[in-house]
Design an enzyme around this catalytic site. Sequence first.
Site, PDB file in Angstrom:
ATOM      1  N   GLY A  53       3.842   3.199  13.555  1.00 60.25           N
ATOM      2  CA  GLY A  53       4.695   2.016  13.761  1.00 60.25           C
ATOM      3  C   GLY A  53       4.373   1.316  15.074  1.00 60.25           C
ATOM      4  O   GLY A  53       4.312   0.091  15.138  1.00 60.25           O
TER       5      GLY A  53
ATOM      6  N   LYS B 136       0.844  -1.208   0.000  1.00 58.11           N
ATOM      7  CA  LYS B 136       0.000   0.000   0.000  1.00 58.11           C
ATOM      8  C   LYS B 136       0.874   1.251   0.000  1.00 58.11           C
ATOM      9  O   LYS B 136       1.604   1.516   0.957  1.00 58.11           O
ATOM     10  CB  LYS B 136      -0.915   0.046   1.229  1.00 58.11           C
ATOM     11  CG  LYS B 136      -1.967   1.150   1.050  1.00 58.11           C
ATOM     12  CD  LYS B 136      -2.611   1.586   2.336  1.00 58.11           C
ATOM     13  CE  LYS B 136      -1.960   2.779   2.976  1.00 58.11           C
ATOM     14  NZ  LYS B 136      -2.138   4.059   2.263  1.00 58.11           N
TER      15      LYS B 136
ATOM     16  N   GLU C  32      10.638   0.828   9.971  1.00 60.04           N
ATOM     17  CA  GLU C  32      11.594   1.911   9.722  1.00 60.04           C
ATOM     18  C   GLU C  32      10.842   3.203  10.005  1.00 60.04           C
ATOM     19  O   GLU C  32       9.948   3.575   9.260  1.00 60.04           O
ATOM     20  CB  GLU C  32      12.083   1.826   8.273  1.00 60.04           C
ATOM     21  CG  GLU C  32      13.440   2.456   8.087  1.00 60.04           C
ATOM     22  CD  GLU C  32      13.332   3.924   7.784  1.00 60.04           C
ATOM     23  OE1 GLU C  32      13.373   4.716   8.756  1.00 60.04           O
ATOM     24  OE2 GLU C  32      13.196   4.281   6.618  1.00 60.04           O
TER      25      GLU C  32
ATOM     26  N   GLU D 299      10.574  15.227  15.344  1.00 54.80           N
ATOM     27  CA  GLU D 299      10.886  15.156  13.916  1.00 54.80           C
ATOM     28  C   GLU D 299       9.996  16.163  13.183  1.00 54.80           C
ATOM     29  O   GLU D 299       8.773  16.042  13.193  1.00 54.80           O
ATOM     30  CB  GLU D 299      10.619  13.741  13.403  1.00 54.80           C
ATOM     31  CG  GLU D 299      11.015  13.566  11.968  1.00 54.80           C
ATOM     32  CD  GLU D 299      10.801  12.145  11.452  1.00 54.80           C
ATOM     33  OE1 GLU D 299       9.721  11.578  11.711  1.00 54.80           O
ATOM     34  OE2 GLU D 299      11.694  11.627  10.775  1.00 54.80           O
TER      35      GLU D 299
ATOM     36  N   THR E 244       6.518   7.091  13.764  1.00 54.74           N
ATOM     37  CA  THR E 244       6.699   6.242  14.946  1.00 54.74           C
ATOM     38  C   THR E 244       5.340   5.913  15.571  1.00 54.74           C
ATOM     39  O   THR E 244       5.121   4.799  16.051  1.00 54.74           O
ATOM     40  CB  THR E 244       7.632   6.949  15.953  1.00 54.74           C
ATOM     41  OG1 THR E 244       8.914   7.115  15.310  1.00 54.74           O
ATOM     42  CG2 THR E 244       7.836   6.137  17.218  1.00 54.74           C
TER      43      THR E 244
ATOM     44  N   CYS F 162      13.647  10.683   6.608  1.00 56.33           N
ATOM     45  CA  CYS F 162      13.715  10.159   7.977  1.00 56.33           C
ATOM     46  C   CYS F 162      15.136  10.260   8.532  1.00 56.33           C
ATOM     47  O   CYS F 162      15.320  10.435   9.726  1.00 56.33           O
ATOM     48  CB  CYS F 162      13.210   8.725   8.019  1.00 56.33           C
ATOM     49  SG  CYS F 162      13.939   7.703   6.751  1.00 56.33           S
TER      50      CYS F 162
ATOM     51  N   GLY G 137       7.342   4.699   8.080  1.00 54.83           N
ATOM     52  CA  GLY G 137       6.465   5.848   8.304  1.00 54.83           C
ATOM     53  C   GLY G 137       6.667   6.400   9.699  1.00 54.83           C
ATOM     54  O   GLY G 137       7.768   6.303  10.259  1.00 54.83           O
TER      55      GLY G 137
HETATM   56  P1  TAP Z   1       2.109   7.719   8.554  1.00 54.82           P
HETATM   57  O1  TAP Z   1       0.726   8.017   8.965  1.00 54.82           O
HETATM   58  O2  TAP Z   1       2.937   6.859   9.416  1.00 54.82           O
HETATM   59  O3  TAP Z   1       1.991   7.051   7.085  1.00 54.82           O
HETATM   60  C1  TAP Z   1       2.873   6.099   6.532  1.00 54.82           C
HETATM   61  C2  TAP Z   1       2.075   5.027   5.809  1.00 54.82           C
HETATM   62  O4  TAP Z   1       1.253   4.298   6.740  1.00 54.82           O
HETATM   63  C3  TAP Z   1       1.092   5.560   4.773  1.00 54.82           C
HETATM   64  O5  TAP Z   1       0.979   4.661   3.693  1.00 54.82           O
HETATM   65  C4  TAP Z   1      -0.198   5.611   5.564  1.00 54.82           C
HETATM   66  O6  TAP Z   1      -1.342   5.648   4.768  1.00 54.82           O
HETATM   67  C5  TAP Z   1      -0.114   4.336   6.346  1.00 54.82           C
HETATM   68  N1  TAP Z   1      -0.931   4.279   7.543  1.00 54.82           N
HETATM   69  C6  TAP Z   1      -1.498   5.314   8.248  1.00 54.82           C
HETATM   70  N2  TAP Z   1      -2.159   4.842   9.317  1.00 54.82           N
HETATM   71  C7  TAP Z   1      -2.008   3.492   9.308  1.00 54.82           C
HETATM   72  C8  TAP Z   1      -2.448   2.439  10.161  1.00 54.82           C
HETATM   73  N3  TAP Z   1      -3.174   2.682  11.259  1.00 54.82           N
HETATM   74  N4  TAP Z   1      -2.115   1.156   9.863  1.00 54.82           N
HETATM   75  C9  TAP Z   1      -1.363   0.886   8.774  1.00 54.82           C
HETATM   76  N5  TAP Z   1      -0.921   1.848   7.924  1.00 54.82           N
HETATM   77  C10 TAP Z   1      -1.233   3.130   8.187  1.00 54.82           C
HETATM   78  O7  TAP Z   1       2.890   9.047   8.276  1.00 54.82           O
HETATM   79  P2  TAP Z   1       2.236  10.457   7.845  1.00 54.82           P
HETATM   80  O8  TAP Z   1       0.977  10.746   8.589  1.00 54.82           O
HETATM   81  O9  TAP Z   1       2.155  10.442   6.387  1.00 54.82           O
HETATM   82  O10 TAP Z   1       3.347  11.464   8.354  1.00 54.82           O
HETATM   83  C11 TAP Z   1       3.336  11.924   9.711  1.00 54.82           C
HETATM   84  C12 TAP Z   1       4.731  12.075  10.256  1.00 54.82           C
HETATM   85  O11 TAP Z   1       5.399  10.820  10.179  1.00 54.82           O
HETATM   86  C13 TAP Z   1       5.627  13.005   9.478  1.00 54.82           C
HETATM   87  O12 TAP Z   1       5.487  14.317   9.879  1.00 54.82           O
HETATM   88  C14 TAP Z   1       6.990  12.460   9.766  1.00 54.82           C
HETATM   89  O13 TAP Z   1       7.455  12.981  10.981  1.00 54.82           O
HETATM   90  C15 TAP Z   1       6.749  10.997   9.922  1.00 54.82           C
HETATM   91  N6  TAP Z   1       7.112  10.242   8.704  1.00 54.82           N
HETATM   92  C16 TAP Z   1       8.233   9.532   8.741  1.00 54.82           C
HETATM   93  C17 TAP Z   1       8.596   8.818   7.623  1.00 54.82           C
HETATM   94  C18 TAP Z   1       9.828   8.014   7.653  1.00 54.82           C
HETATM   95  S1  TAP Z   1      10.490   7.585   6.270  1.00 54.82           S
HETATM   96  N7  TAP Z   1      10.363   7.622   8.764  1.00 54.82           N
HETATM   97  C19 TAP Z   1       7.832   8.829   6.474  1.00 54.82           C
HETATM   98  C20 TAP Z   1       6.640   9.558   6.482  1.00 54.82           C
HETATM   99  C21 TAP Z   1       6.305  10.247   7.611  1.00 54.82           C
HETATM  100  P3  TAP Z   1      -1.967   7.087   4.349  1.00 54.82           P
HETATM  101  O14 TAP Z   1      -0.904   7.805   3.587  1.00 54.82           O
HETATM  102  O15 TAP Z   1      -3.079   6.693   3.507  1.00 54.82           O
HETATM  103  O16 TAP Z   1      -2.324   7.766   5.633  1.00 54.82           O
END
Ligand code: TAP
Length: 489
Positions: free
Chosen positions: A245, A188, A262, A393, A242, A296, A240
Site C-alpha cells: 500500500g 487484478k 485498505e 499482523e 501495508t 484484516c 492488501g
Molecule cells: P500483498 O503483496 O499486499 O498483495 C495484495 C495484492 O497486491 C495482490 O493482488 C498482489 O499480487 C498485489 N501486489 C503485490 N505487489 C504489488 C505491487 N508492487 N504493486 C501492485 N500490486 C501488488 O499481500 P501478500 O503478500 O499477499 O500478503 C502479505 C501480508 O499482507 C499478509 O501476511 C498480511 O499481513 C497482509 N495482507 C493484508 C490483507 C488485508 S485484507 N489487509 C490482505 C492480504 C494480505 P500477487 O498476489 O500476485 O502478489
Amino acid sequence: MSFSSTSFLNYAPAPESTALLNLKPDYGLFINGDFQPGNGTPFQTISPATEKQIAMIASANEADVDTAVAAARRAYDRTWSRMSGSDRGKYLFRIARLMQERARELAVAESLDNGKPITESRDVDIPLAAAWFFYYAGWADKLDYAGVGPNPAALGVAAQVIPWNFPLLMLAWKIAPALAAGNTVVLKPAETTPLTALLFAEILQQADLPAGVVNIITGAGSTGQALVNHPDVNKVAFTGSTAVGRMIARSVAGTGKKLTLELGGKGANIVFDDAPIDQAIEGIISGVFFNQGHVCCAGSRLLVQESIHDEVIDRLKARMSTLRVGDPLDKNTDVGAINSAEQLQRIRELSDIGEQEGAERWSPDCALPQNGFWFAPTIFTNVSTSHRIARDEVFGPVLSVLTFRTPAEAIAKANNTPYGLSAGIWSDKGSRILAVADKLRAGVIWANTFNKFDPASPFGGYKESGYGREGGRHGLAAYLAPAARPGSR
Ligand code: TAP
C-alpha cells in the site's frame, strides 16, 4: 494455450460438492469481453489443502495491461459513461442474480482455491458478494444523494488490486460501487486465488455486460504494479499489505489519480468483566479463527479484564479443542488450509518469535493433514504490548492475549498499535460500550459481536490501516467526483 471448456479437477475428497464445478484446464485474461492468452508466462493455481494444481492461469505483462486499460477507456467513453444510471443498475441486478444462481459453484471454487471452509464460502463470502451487487445496483440511479454534491461524475477507468483472503467478496467490494458510479474497471486478483474472479468473468458474459466495462487480468505483483502505474488510469483501489500500500501511495502521488487503500490491522477484542461470557467466547473464537485468521479486521488481540482472565482462558482453550481443522470442502470443518506456503512460513516465524520473546504458547492437540498448508489454532498468553505478536499482523489463526484493569487502560492498549481498522467491545452496559467506542481509533467497532458485514455499512481504517471507505454511500463517493461547473474544466 487452449481455452476449451472441459471438466477438470485433480482434487476430489468430497465428490458431491466438486461435481458442481466445470472448470477449464487453462484460463486466459478477460479483456474486452473475451478470454485471451496473456503475453507473460502462465502460472498454476493450486489447492492449498492438497498442493495439487487446479488450473493454469494466464499472466499479463505490461502490453496486456495496456490493452486492458485501453479496452476499459473505450468502454467508458463510448458506452458506460453515456448509459443512464437506471440501465447500469439493471446490469448490476442481473450480475447479482447470476451470482446467486451460481452460488454453490462459486462457493466450491472459492474453498478449493483459497482453502477456507465451505460453510464460510457458502454462508458468508458468496451471499455477501451478491448482496454488494444488489446494494449498489440500487444506488446507480440515485447518485445525487451519494454525498459529493449534485450531478456527480464518474472518475473514468478504475484500477483495482485485491488480496487472496476473500477473493470474490473483495472483487464485489471493488467492482460493484465502481460500476454503479459509472466507471469502468481493470481488476487484478491475487496470484494464489484467481479462480472465482475468472468464473465471475463468465458471469459478466452471461449478463451481456458491454465489452470492456470490466476487465480481469491475472498475474503476479508486477502486473498489479504495471496496472496502478498506468497513465490512463483515473482511480486506484487497493486492498492488501501495508508495505505494498505504501509503495502504491508513493507511485500515485502527484499523478492526479484518486486513491483508496485498505491495508492491515491488529484488531483489539475488549472483554469487560460484565460481558455476556458465552457470546464473548464465541465472538473471540470467530474473531480470530474465521477464515484461518486471514482477515484484516480480525480480533487478533484479546484484551481481557484481569478479574476474568483465568476463566476466559480456560473456556477459550476448551472451545478451541472442539475446532476441527482440515478439508475445506468438508461441511464439518471449522478451520481450513493456510492460503500459501509463504503465508504459513510467516505465521510460523511470528509464532516462534512470540515464544522466544517469552509469551506462553498453547494449541489444542489436533492432527494436521500430511499434504497442504496447515496451522493449528494457537493462543499466546502472558503477552505484553512490546511483543511482536502483539504488534505485527500475523494474518493467521493466532490469538495474543493481554490484560487490563480499567477502561482507560483497555483504551490505551487497544490504541497502542500502528493500525486502526477494527475493534470489538463486550460488556453488559451500553453506556460503557459507547464511551469506550468513542475513544478507540478504529474504523469499524463491533459491540457484543464480531466480524459482521453489511453492504450499507462503510468499512475502512485509520493510521497504517489505510484511508477511504468501502461500503455504503461513502464507498460510492470514492468513485465519484463532483461534476464540473458549466464553463469550467
Ligand atoms: P500483498 O503483496 O499486499 O498483495 C495484495 C495484492 O497486491 C495482490 O493482488 C498482489 O499480487 C498485489 N501486489 C503485490 N505487489 C504489488 C505491487 N508492487 N504493486 C501492485 N500490486 C501488488 O499481500 P501478500 O503478500 O499477499 O500478503 C502479505 C501480508 O499482507 C499478509 O501476511 C498480511 O499481513 C497482509 N495482507 C493484508 C490483507 C488485508 S485484507 N489487509 C490482505 C492480504 C494480505 P500477487 O498476489 O500476485 O502478489
